[in-house]
Enzyme design. Structure first.
Site, mmCIF file in Angstrom:
data_model
loop_
_atom_site.group_PDB
_atom_site.id
_atom_site.type_symbol
_atom_site.label_atom_id
_atom_site.label_comp_id
_atom_site.label_asym_id
_atom_site.label_seq_id
_atom_site.Cartn_x
_atom_site.Cartn_y
_atom_site.Cartn_z
ATOM 1 N N GLY A 83 39.699 -75.551 8.789
ATOM 2 C CA GLY A 83 40.208 -74.214 9.084
ATOM 3 C C GLY A 83 39.161 -73.150 8.804
ATOM 4 N N THR A 84 38.404 -73.350 7.752
ATOM 5 C CA THR A 84 37.364 -72.380 7.384
ATOM 6 C C THR A 84 36.350 -72.232 8.515
ATOM 7 O OG1 THR A 84 37.635 -72.913 5.047
ATOM 8 C CG2 THR A 84 35.547 -71.888 5.679
ATOM 9 N N GLN A 105 48.479 -71.325 7.788
ATOM 10 C CA GLN A 105 49.695 -71.529 6.991
ATOM 11 C C GLN A 105 50.960 -71.405 7.832
ATOM 12 O OE1 GLN A 105 49.944 -72.545 3.888
ATOM 13 N NE2 GLN A 105 47.809 -72.382 3.262
ATOM 14 N N ASN A 114 48.520 -67.090 2.869
ATOM 15 C CA ASN A 114 48.514 -68.346 2.118
ATOM 16 C C ASN A 114 48.955 -68.195 0.670
ATOM 17 O OD1 ASN A 114 45.818 -66.997 2.405
ATOM 18 N ND2 ASN A 114 45.388 -68.259 0.631
ATOM 19 N N THR A 172 29.296 -84.993 16.260
ATOM 20 C CA THR A 172 30.080 -86.127 16.751
ATOM 21 C C THR A 172 31.557 -85.942 16.407
ATOM 22 O OG1 THR A 172 28.182 -87.570 16.497
ATOM 23 C CG2 THR A 172 30.342 -88.642 16.584
ATOM 24 N N HIS A 207 45.122 -80.460 7.547
ATOM 25 C CA HIS A 207 45.688 -80.953 6.281
ATOM 26 C C HIS A 207 46.813 -80.072 5.745
ATOM 27 C CE1 HIS A 207 43.649 -78.409 3.062
ATOM 28 N NE2 HIS A 207 42.899 -78.107 4.100
ATOM 29 N N CYS A 241 37.980 -66.897 -10.944
ATOM 30 C CA CYS A 241 37.378 -66.787 -12.260
ATOM 31 C C CYS A 241 35.981 -66.201 -12.082
ATOM 32 C CB CYS A 241 37.297 -68.162 -12.902
ATOM 33 S SG CYS A 241 36.887 -68.080 -14.633
HETATM 34 N N1 PLP Z 1 43.058 -69.975 6.059
HETATM 35 C C1 PLP Z 1 44.138 -70.064 5.293
HETATM 36 C C2 PLP Z 1 45.231 -69.074 5.445
HETATM 37 C C3 PLP Z 1 44.248 -71.094 4.353
HETATM 38 O O1 PLP Z 1 45.328 -71.185 3.579
HETATM 39 C C4 PLP Z 1 43.183 -72.027 4.241
HETATM 40 C C5 PLP Z 1 43.223 -73.104 3.229
HETATM 41 O O2 PLP Z 1 43.759 -72.922 2.152
HETATM 42 C C6 PLP Z 1 42.090 -71.893 5.101
HETATM 43 C C7 PLP Z 1 42.051 -70.858 5.991
HETATM 44 C C8 PLP Z 1 40.946 -72.865 5.051
HETATM 45 O O3 PLP Z 1 41.295 -74.104 5.632
HETATM 46 P P1 PLP Z 1 40.452 -75.413 5.300
HETATM 47 O O4 PLP Z 1 40.937 -75.895 3.964
HETATM 48 O O5 PLP Z 1 40.793 -76.390 6.373
HETATM 49 O O6 PLP Z 1 39.030 -75.051 5.305
#
Ligand code: PLP
Length: 377
Positions: free
Chosen positions: A72-73, A176, A146, A234, A198, A321
């Site tokens: 997702g990132t 989310q 999130n 890949t 995930h 932190c």
């Molecule tokens: N965006 C949101 C709202 C999330 O909650 C998260 C993961 O906690 C991410 C992006 C990042 O996803 P990933 O863990 O697949 O990199």
């Protein structure tokens, strides 16, 4: 997970058995690189194509609009950084985004717009920011937060963006949202949308970026030209196959699951707040069924998480932190939650394996831990 009370589904939810089953042959037997030209490679390629069609059907988009990424990132980064790289101009977001959006926006010199006390982006401020900028490249507003679970009215956001900055691409981080919201209602409103497998019962290491026709964020990973030159590397065939199965199952069960988990959420909030003093950060009416965010005044969340962990409760408190000192989360700060309250934040998140017994046992553990930390237990 024997002996564990898992209330951290928003961090990662267990893989769905059907997804594990679907991916296994692509780890054992059909391991070929789908970019190859032999029949073995063609089998792997066909599996990726079918998965893409399945994902596109659930999202109500064309298969060619689905880009598989590594998480997702990465999807969020490509939507923001790739848009700015492609067309220049300003990136605009909300102050409560996940760092996967917030950081690339701020790194590009972009702007984060404020939110109200429930975490909804301030639409007036958003309008003003995009109106006063010469060129807005991308606006990114998350579908579901999130940390506190707030659901954005994406139609209202889209209305502001289309009116005030018609040339801007609109992206939403829907990482989310997949478990709780029918994304077919969101994709027509936006140009780009990000998911992470995930979070809905797929494996770690697979993300989805939807780029609707007209939106072409530049790749941020270049090389072999996979995903039609939009994301090299890949293909993770097994992970992609499992992602499609998990998303289809999540979609089929969404209505019933939202009702079931919503009832569990209400039960959890009721059992905790009837026994100890707790602030519910966002009411159930404004938030997804799977997230309960509570603040316990006078308590350090680190100490609470430690006690809960000893009782087998897996939960989280989004605090960073920094230089040895616990900083309240940027989300709570943006929502105006006072520091003394935000320091006692706890996120309990529910999902497809959550049960009444688990919720009741977790509630008892939270109540006794809070009472103990307040000196009454
Ligand atoms: N965006 C949101 C709202 C999330 O909650 C998260 C993961 O906690 C991410 C992006 C990042 O996803 P990933 O863990 O697949 O990199």
């Amino acid at each position: 997970m024997d002996g564990l009370l898992y209330l951290d589904h928003a961090a990662s939810t267990p893989m769905r058995p059907a997804a594990v089953e679907a991916m296994t042959p692509f780890l054992t037997d059909c391991f070929a690189n789908p970019s190859g030209s032999h029949r073995f490679a063609r089998t792997a390629r066909r599996a990726v194509d079918e998965a893409r069609e399945q994902v596109a059907a659930v999202l109500g988009v064309l298969p060619g609009e689905v880009i598989f990424t590594g998480c997702g990132t990465e999807s969020d980064n490509q939507a923001v950084t790739g848009s700015v790289a492609q067309r220049g101009g300003l990136a605009v977001t909300s102050a409560v985004e996940h760092h996967a959006v917030l950081d690339p926006v701020l790194a590009s010199g972009g702007v984060a717009v404020g939110v109200d006390a429930t975490g909804h982006v301030d639409l007036e401020e958003l309008a003003q920011v995009v109106r006063s900028s010469d060129a807005v490249s991308v606006v990114s507003v998350m579908t579901v937060n999130n940390e506190v679970g707030t659901v954005t009215d994406m139609a209202a956001v889209a209305e502001v963006v289309r009116r005030e900055a018609p040339g801007a691409w609109l992206h939403t981080d829907a990482v989310q949202a997949a478990c709780w919201i029918d994304l077919r209602e969101v994709t027509p409103l936006v140009d780009m949308l990000s998911l992470s497998a995930h979070k809905f019962g797929g494996p770690k290491g697979v993300g989805v970026l939807v780029a609707r026709s007209g939106a072409s964020p530049a790749p941020i990973i270049r090389g072999g030209g996979q995903e039609r030159e939009r994301r090299s590397g890949t293909s993770n065939v097994a992970g992609i196959v499992a992602t499609a199965v998990a998303l289809a199952e999540t979609d089929a069960e969404r209505g019933a699951e939202a009702a079931r988990v919503g009832a569990l959420r209400a039960r959890l909030v009721q059992s905790i707040s009837s026994s100890v003093d707790a602030h519910e950060t966002v009411p159930g009416s404004a938030c997804v069924p799977g997230v309960v965010h509570l603040c316990f005044e006078g308590i350090e969340n680190e100490a609470l998480l430690f006690l809960l962990d000893t009782e087998g409760v897996c939960a989280s408190a989004a605090s960073a932190c920094a230089s040895g000192a616990m900083e309240p989360s940027h989300v709570l700060a943006a929502m105006g939650v006072p520091r003394g309250i935000a320091g006692g934040a706890l996120r309990l998140s529910l999902g497809h394996t959550s049960t009444e017994e688990e919720v009741d046992a977790a509630a008892r553990a939270v109540v006794s831990s809070v009472a103990r930390l307040r000196g009454a237990g």
